[in-house]
Design a protein around this motif. Structure first.
Motif, PDB file in Angstrom:
ATOM      1  N   PRO A 140      -7.984  -3.696   1.146  1.00  0.00           N
ATOM      2  CA  PRO A 140      -7.588  -2.391   0.595  1.00  0.00           C
ATOM      3  C   PRO A 140      -6.860  -2.483  -0.739  1.00  0.00           C
TER       4      PRO A 140
ATOM      5  N   GLN B 283      -7.893  -4.160  -3.307  1.00  0.00           N
ATOM      6  CA  GLN B 283      -8.924  -4.020  -4.334  1.00  0.00           C
ATOM      7  C   GLN B 283      -9.197  -2.537  -4.595  1.00  0.00           C
ATOM      8  N   ASN B 284      -9.257  -1.746  -3.524  1.00  0.00           N
ATOM      9  CA  ASN B 284      -9.474  -0.306  -3.678  1.00  0.00           C
ATOM     10  C   ASN B 284      -8.294   0.361  -4.371  1.00  0.00           C
ATOM     11  N   GLU B 285      -7.092  -0.115  -4.066  1.00  0.00           N
ATOM     12  CA  GLU B 285      -5.898   0.461  -4.703  1.00  0.00           C
ATOM     13  C   GLU B 285      -5.896   0.159  -6.195  1.00  0.00           C
ATOM     14  N   TRP B 286      -6.305  -1.050  -6.561  1.00  0.00           N
ATOM     15  CA  TRP B 286      -6.414  -1.402  -7.975  1.00  0.00           C
ATOM     16  C   TRP B 286      -7.419  -0.495  -8.678  1.00  0.00           C
ATOM     17  N   ILE B 287      -8.538  -0.231  -8.058  1.00  0.00           N
ATOM     18  CA  ILE B 287      -9.565   0.627  -8.668  1.00  0.00           C
ATOM     19  C   ILE B 287      -9.015   2.038  -8.901  1.00  0.00           C
ATOM     20  N   LYS B 288      -8.251   2.554  -7.946  1.00  0.00           N
ATOM     21  CA  LYS B 288      -7.622   3.870  -8.127  1.00  0.00           C
ATOM     22  C   LYS B 288      -6.714   3.870  -9.352  1.00  0.00           C
TER      23      LYS B 288
ATOM     24  N   ASP C 190     -11.402 -11.573  -6.060  1.00  0.00           N
ATOM     25  CA  ASP C 190     -11.063 -10.160  -5.903  1.00  0.00           C
ATOM     26  C   ASP C 190      -9.759 -10.023  -5.126  1.00  0.00           C
TER      27      ASP C 190
ATOM     28  N   ARG D 188     -16.168 -13.333  -5.840  1.00  0.00           N
ATOM     29  CA  ARG D 188     -15.645 -12.532  -4.739  1.00  0.00           C
ATOM     30  C   ARG D 188     -14.323 -13.079  -4.223  1.00  0.00           C
TER      31      ARG D 188
ATOM     32  N   GLU E  16      -8.602   3.682 -12.688  1.00  0.00           N
ATOM     33  CA  GLU E  16      -9.175   4.978 -13.054  1.00  0.00           C
ATOM     34  C   GLU E  16      -8.097   5.954 -13.507  1.00  0.00           C
TER      35      GLU E  16
ATOM     36  N   LEU F  52       0.817  -1.215   0.000  1.00  0.00           N
ATOM     37  CA  LEU F  52       0.000   0.000   0.000  1.00  0.00           C
ATOM     38  C   LEU F  52       0.852   1.268   0.000  1.00  0.00           C
TER      39      LEU F  52
END
Length: 286
Positions: free
Chosen positions: A171, A173-178, A167, A164, A181, A103
């Motif tokens: 956190p 998964q959220n970092e990948w989404i950032k 995935d 699921r 984008e 992270l």
């Protein structure tokens, strides 16, 4: 532990300058991986060139510093998925310990201009019919039905795309989404323990070639299985290999130490998240 490889006594080229695939090592301990500054003649007593804005100098094991071109560098993060890490599915504190360093490293590399590759299991129904027996057997244990079997409790079929359990963990998964984008990250599915370079024309192979990437940092689980398989394939295919040792783990006895030993002595280099972040912070301060 074996002593570090002695430093060279004079600048030395490894590889082939004419082919555009070479390293230059200097008595100072710098190993230039950028392929940007060939020696005029092997053995000339020249100093290393000044680092440019698009380069990182990363301290590594063995009393060395490697210089990389960030535009040709990616971190390959292997299998940091719920199935392998989530406490509801297994007890794996060593794997979970890799999350916090990642992270820090992932946003740092992203800000420096490197690519982020999330290399994960994600099978299709058609791929289920192509799984070799040894691989199928290795995932059919602990009362599980193997690839594609329903894990229950909303986790979905084992390591199938979109489930699921497939995935990224928490956190990550959220970092990948950032990164998705921002256009800096890519998610690549794999269907073998070897990872994404076990054959020509795989999605990872094509992506690396299309993007002109040559220096690969390796993270993920398990160090001596899927990470090692991908890393060795990268080594055989001529990529620069760098293991980020505190972002990879395995429960196998001595598995991590063996991979790190061979990575430093044979495959390439070993660093850690602290030294990597120091290199990134130095670059931003210039």
């Amino acid at each position: 532990m074996a002593p570090p490889r002695p430093r060279v006594e004079e600048p030395q080229t490894f590889g082939n300058v004419k082919s555009g695939s070479f390293w230059v090592e200097y008595p100072s301990g710098l190993v230039d991986l950028t392929c940007a500054n060939p020696l005029e003649s092997d053995g000339m007593p020249v100093n290393p060139p000044q680092k440019s804005l698009g380069q990182l100098d990363i301290a590594v094991e063995g009393d060395r510093m490697i210089r990389v071109d960030v535009t040709k560098t990616a971190i390959v993060i292997v299998d940091m998925q719920n199935f392998f890490l989530h406490p509801e599915l297994r007890v794996y504190p060593l794997g979970l310990a890799c999350v916090d360093p990642l992270l820090k490293v992932v946003p740092g590399l992203r800000s420096a201009g490197a690519r982020i590759i999330w290399l994960n299991w994600g099978l299709t129904p058609t791929e289920l019919t192509t799984i070799p027996p040894a691989l199928a057997r290795s995932f059919t244990k602990d009362k599980r039905g193997g690839f594609g079997s329903d894990l229950g409790a909303g986790w979905g079929p084992l390591l199938m795309r979109g489930a699921r359990n497939s995935d990224l963990y928490g956190p990550l998964q959220n970092e990948w989404i950032k990164g998705r984008e921002a256009g800096t990250d890519v998610w690549i599915h794999k269907n073998r323990r070897h990872g994404g370079l076990w054959g020509s024309g795989t999605a990872l192979d094509l992506y690396l070639k299309e993007e002109g990437l040559k220096t690969l940092l390796f993270s993920g689980v398990n160090t001596d299985q899927c990470v090692l398989g991908t890393m060795v394939d990268a080594y055989f295919n001529g990529y620069d290999v760098v293991v980020v040792k505190d972002t990879t783990a395995t429960p196998s006895p001595e598995g991590l130490s063996n991979v790190l030993h061979n990575s430093e002595r044979t495959y390439g280099f070993v660093t850690d998240s602290e030294r990597l972040m120091q290199a990134i912070e130095t670059k931003h301060a210039e």
